[in-house]
Design a protein around this motif. Sequence first.
Motif, short mmCIF file in Angstrom:
data_model
loop_
_atom_site.label_atom_id
_atom_site.label_comp_id
_atom_site.label_asym_id
_atom_site.label_seq_id
_atom_site.Cartn_x
_atom_site.Cartn_y
_atom_site.Cartn_z
N ALA A 123 -63.96 -44.80 -31.68
CA ALA A 123 -62.68 -44.09 -31.57
C ALA A 123 -62.26 -43.54 -32.93
N GLU A 124 -62.48 -44.34 -34.00
CA GLU A 124 -62.15 -43.87 -35.35
C GLU A 124 -63.03 -42.68 -35.75
N GLU A 125 -64.31 -42.77 -35.41
CA GLU A 125 -65.23 -41.66 -35.72
C GLU A 125 -64.81 -40.39 -34.96
N ILE A 126 -64.44 -40.55 -33.70
CA ILE A 126 -63.99 -39.42 -32.90
C ILE A 126 -62.71 -38.83 -33.51
N ALA A 127 -61.80 -39.68 -33.96
CA ALA A 127 -60.56 -39.22 -34.60
C ALA A 127 -60.87 -38.42 -35.87
N LYS A 128 -61.84 -38.91 -36.65
CA LYS A 128 -62.25 -38.19 -37.86
C LYS A 128 -62.82 -36.82 -37.51
N ILE A 129 -63.66 -36.78 -36.50
CA ILE A 129 -64.26 -35.51 -36.06
C ILE A 129 -63.17 -34.56 -35.58
N GLN A 130 -62.18 -35.09 -34.84
CA GLN A 130 -61.07 -34.26 -34.37
C GLN A 130 -60.25 -33.73 -35.54
N ALA A 131 -60.04 -34.56 -36.56
CA ALA A 131 -59.29 -34.12 -37.74
C ALA A 131 -60.02 -32.99 -38.46
N VAL A 132 -61.33 -33.16 -38.61
CA VAL A 132 -62.13 -32.11 -39.25
C VAL A 132 -62.10 -30.84 -38.39
N SER A 133 -62.18 -31.01 -37.09
CA SER A 133 -62.12 -29.86 -36.18
C SER A 133 -60.80 -29.12 -36.33
N THR A 134 -59.71 -29.87 -36.46
CA THR A 134 -58.39 -29.27 -36.66
C THR A 134 -58.34 -28.50 -37.97
N GLU A 135 -58.90 -29.11 -39.03
CA GLU A 135 -58.94 -28.42 -40.33
C GLU A 135 -59.75 -27.13 -40.25
N VAL A 136 -60.88 -27.18 -39.56
CA VAL A 136 -61.71 -25.99 -39.40
C VAL A 136 -60.95 -24.91 -38.64
N ALA A 137 -60.26 -25.30 -37.57
CA ALA A 137 -59.49 -24.34 -36.77
C ALA A 137 -58.39 -23.70 -37.62
N GLU A 138 -57.72 -24.52 -38.44
CA GLU A 138 -56.67 -23.99 -39.32
C GLU A 138 -57.26 -23.04 -40.36
#
Length: 119
Positions: free
Chosen positions: A29-44
Amino acid sequence: MSLQRTINASGRRSQWANLSPTTSTKTIAEEIAKIQAVSTEVAEALSLISGSMTHVLDSVSYVAIEEQHAVTGEISANMQAAVSTGHEIEESLTRITGAFSSVASSSESVKANVERLVA
């Protein structure tokens, strides 16, 4: 969990092999959260890039329109100057034609006077 399930594709024991199911789930779950955070940064970042590109395109379009307006104005001014010059030439030709008519009339008069004197 059996040893067979803990071996990954490279033949090594997986990092999850010694973790309990609860810990594994939490870690995943933590790894998925990290991936989602990076995905959000990429989208921004992509959004910022898109905004910058839009700004550049707007600027280029503005410059192109201004340049086109300037060129159109210059062409218009040149056309007006050409028309004005054409009118001046027409007026000069009219005066020249009048002068030639006057010379022709005078020469006819001179010819008639010479013929009278000779006769």
